[in-house]
Design an enzyme around this catalytic site. Structure first.
Site, PDB file in Angstrom:
ATOM      1  N   LYS A 143     -38.637 -25.448 -40.093  1.00 22.52           N
ATOM      2  CA  LYS A 143     -37.368 -25.734 -39.805  1.00 22.52           C
ATOM      3  C   LYS A 143     -36.624 -26.928 -40.708  1.00 22.52           C
ATOM      4  O   LYS A 143     -37.284 -27.612 -41.284  1.00 22.52           O
ATOM      5  CB  LYS A 143     -37.276 -26.340 -38.459  1.00 22.52           C
ATOM      6  CG  LYS A 143     -37.994 -25.264 -37.357  1.00 22.52           C
ATOM      7  CD  LYS A 143     -36.994 -24.212 -37.091  1.00 22.52           C
ATOM      8  CE  LYS A 143     -37.594 -22.793 -36.718  1.00 22.52           C
ATOM      9  NZ  LYS A 143     -38.128 -22.513 -35.506  1.00 22.52           N
TER      10      LYS A 143
HETATM   11  C1  LIG Z   1     -38.667 -21.711 -34.008  1.00 20.59           C
HETATM   12  C2  LIG Z   1     -38.044 -21.239 -33.127  1.00 20.59           C
HETATM   13  C3  LIG Z   1     -38.131 -21.313 -31.610  1.00 20.59           C
HETATM   14  C4  LIG Z   1     -39.306 -22.372 -31.185  1.00 20.59           C
HETATM   15  O1  LIG Z   1     -39.560 -23.504 -31.683  1.00 20.59           O
HETATM   16  P1  LIG Z   1     -40.906 -24.337 -31.347  1.00 20.59           P
HETATM   17  O2  LIG Z   1     -40.412 -25.823 -31.683  1.00 20.59           O
HETATM   18  O3  LIG Z   1     -41.927 -23.857 -32.135  1.00 20.59           O
HETATM   19  O4  LIG Z   1     -41.258 -24.075 -30.004  1.00 20.59           O
HETATM   20  C5  LIG Z   1     -37.255 -21.066 -30.584  1.00 20.59           C
HETATM   21  N1  LIG Z   1     -36.139 -20.560 -31.044  1.00 20.59           N
HETATM   22  C6  LIG Z   1     -35.969 -20.059 -32.317  1.00 20.59           C
HETATM   23  C7  LIG Z   1     -34.795 -19.266 -32.738  1.00 20.59           C
HETATM   24  C8  LIG Z   1     -36.512 -20.552 -33.229  1.00 20.59           C
HETATM   25  O5  LIG Z   1     -36.484 -20.148 -34.544  1.00 20.59           O
END
Ligand SMILES: *Cc1c(COP(=O)(O)O)cnc(C)c1O
Length: 375
Positions: A181
Site C-alpha cells: 500500500k
Molecule cells: C489490501 C486491501 C484490504 C485489506 O487490507 P489488510 O490491511 O491486508 O487487511 C482491504 N480492502 C482492499 C480494497 C484492499 O486492497
C-alpha cells in the site's frame, strides 16, 4: 530486464524512527502509536484515528462498533480484495453485493438502492484503485434509509472528489498499511472517524475489551484492570507506528511521482484498440495502475508480460466468482455482470515512485507490441 510489481519506499528516516522505537521500554501500543494516530488524523482532517493490525480488522471492528452482526445485511462491491466481504462475515453479518459502474469499477449507487432490504444495516464502498466513490450520493442513500456508511480506504488516502476526501462523509473509514500500500509498515491498518464514542469503543475492541491500554499496564503503577466486553487482539504496536510517522509527511510528494508515472503510461498506451483504462475523476489517490483488456486474451497477456520480466497482478477477480462465495451463496458469474467482466479484463502494471523512465518505456513498448500483435 526484471521489473518488480512493487518496491517499497522506506528509507533512512524510517530506519531511524524504528531504531528509536526499539530503544523505548514499550514495544507494544503506546506513545508512538498515539503520535501516529494524531498525525494521520491531521492529514485526513478527521477527529480520531485508531491504529490496528490490518484494514480487515478495521472493517470488522467498525461493523461491530456500529452494532452490526448476525441477521444483518451489509451491501458492498464484488470488485474488491476478499478482505472487504470477509470482514462482513467475520462480524457475523451477510455480505450483499451490488454491481459496479463500468467506467470506474466502483460500486454503483443505483444498484445499492436496489439491494436494500429491511435487514440492511450498512454500506461498504471501496475506493477502487484510488478513485473515490460517489460519496455524496451514497451518503444521501444512507441517510434516507438510516444505514451506516463504512469506507474501505485501502486504496485511497490522498484522493478527493467533489470536495470530499476519504473519511469525511463516512461513519468510519478503514485504511490498510499492508506491504504494497502507499503507506506501509508491512502489516497494519487503522480506522478514522469523527465519532468519539465509536473511536473509544474500537480502542477497547482492539485489545480484548480491557478497560485500559497495554501501554498503561506497564508505564504506570500497577492497577487492576477489568474487562466487560469481548474484544479482539488487533492493536497496532509502537514499532509499526514508528515506520508510518515520516511516511505521512511524504504522501503528497510520492503521489506527485505516481501522477507523473500515470501520465507517462496514459501517453504511451492510449489509442490502442482493445485496451482501456478505468476513468479518473477529481483527484484519484492513484494507488494502482490498472488496464482492461479483452477477457479472452487477458491470461495470455499476463503470461507474456511475465516472460518479459514485468511483474503483474490482478486487482481483482470479482469476489462473487471465488469458490467460497460460490459455495456459500450459489453465485454465478453473471449475477454481477459488470464486476465479472472487469475482473476478467484486469491487468495491474508496476506503479510506484521508484519506477524509472526506462522501466516505464520498456513496459509500454511491450504492452503495445503484445496487444497490437494478431488478436
Ligand atoms: C489490501 C486491501 C484490504 C485489506 O487490507 P489488510 O490491511 O491486508 O487487511 C482491504 N480492502 C482492499 C480494497 C484492499 O486492497
Amino acid at each position: 530486464m526484471k521489473i518488480e510489481f512493487y518496491r517499497h519506499n522506506l528509507g533512512k528516516k524510517d530506519s531511524a524512527n524504528l531504531s528509536r522505537a526499539l530503544k523505548d521500554l514499550i514495544l507494544t501500543t503506546g506513545k508512538t502509536v498515539e503520535r501516529f494516530e494524531e498525525k494521520f488524523s491531521r492529514y485526513l482532517g478527521s477527529r480520531h484515528t485508531v491504529g490496528l493490525t490490518s484494514c480487515t480488522a478495521a472493517l470488522q471492528l467498525s461493523l461491530l462498533a456500529y452494532g452490526i452482526g448476525p441477521g444483518d445485511e451489509v451491501i458492498t462491491t464484488p470488485m474488491s480484495f476478499v478482505a472487504t466481504a470477509n470482514a462482513i462475515l467475520h462480524a457475523g453479518a451477510r455480505p450483499v453485493f451490488a454491481d459496479v459502474d463500468p467506467e470506474t469499477g466502483n460500486i454503483d449507487p443505483g444498484q445499492v438502492e436496489r439491494k436494500i432490504t429491511g435487514k440492511t444495516k450498512a454500506i461498504i464502498p471501496v475506493h477502487l484503485y484510488g478513485q473515490l466513490c460517489d460519496m455524496r450520493r451514497l451518503r444521501k442513500i444512507a441517510d434516507r434509509r438510516r444505514l451506516f456508511l463504512i469506507e474501505d480506504c485501502a486504496h485511497c488516502i490522498e484522493g478527493e472528489m467533489d470536495g470530499v476526501r476519504p473519511g469525511q462523509l463516512g461513519d468510519a473509514a478503514c485504511f490498510s498499511f499492508y506491504a504494497t500500500k502507499s503507506l506501509t509498515c508491512g502489516e497494519g491498518g487503522a480506522v478514522s472517524t469523527n465519532n468519539a464514542r465509536i473511536a473509544a469503543l474500537i480502542k477497547r475492541l482492539r485489545l480484548h475489551g480491557m478497560s485500559s491500554g497495554a501501554g498503561d499496564r506497564y508505564s504506570l503503577r500497577y492497577r487492576h484492570w477489568d474487562m466487560d466486553l469481548l474484544g479482539w487482539k488487533y492493536n497496532m504496536d509502537n514499532l509499526r507506528a514508528a515506520l508510518l510517522l515520516d511516511q505521512i509527511s511524504r504522501l503528497e510528494a510520492n503521489w506527485k511521482k505516481r501522477l507523473h508515472i500515470y501520465r507517462s503510461y496514459i501517453d504511451g498506451l492510449q489509442g490502442i484498440p482493445g485496451l482501456s483504462f478505468p476513468a479518473v475523476k477529481g483527484k484519484s489517490a492513484l494507488h494502482l495502475f490498472t488496464v482492461w483488456v479483452d477477457p479472452l486474451r487477458r491470461d495470455r497477456i499476463l503470461g507474456i508480460l511475465q516472460d518479459k520480466g514485468i511483474g503483474v497482478a490482478v486487482n481483482y477477480r470479482a469476489i462473487h466468482t471465488l469458490e467460497y462465495y460460490h459455495r456459500l451463496y450459489g453465485f454465478r458469474p453473471k449475477d454481477f455482470p459488470v464486476a465479472w467482466r472487469i475482473g476478467a479484463s484486469t491487468i495491474s502494471l508496476p506503479f510506484y515512485p521508484k519506477l524509472t523512465a526506462g522501466e516505464i518505456d520498456y513496459i509500454v513498448a511491450n504492452m503495445r507490441s503484445i496487444i497490437l500483435k494478431k488478436r
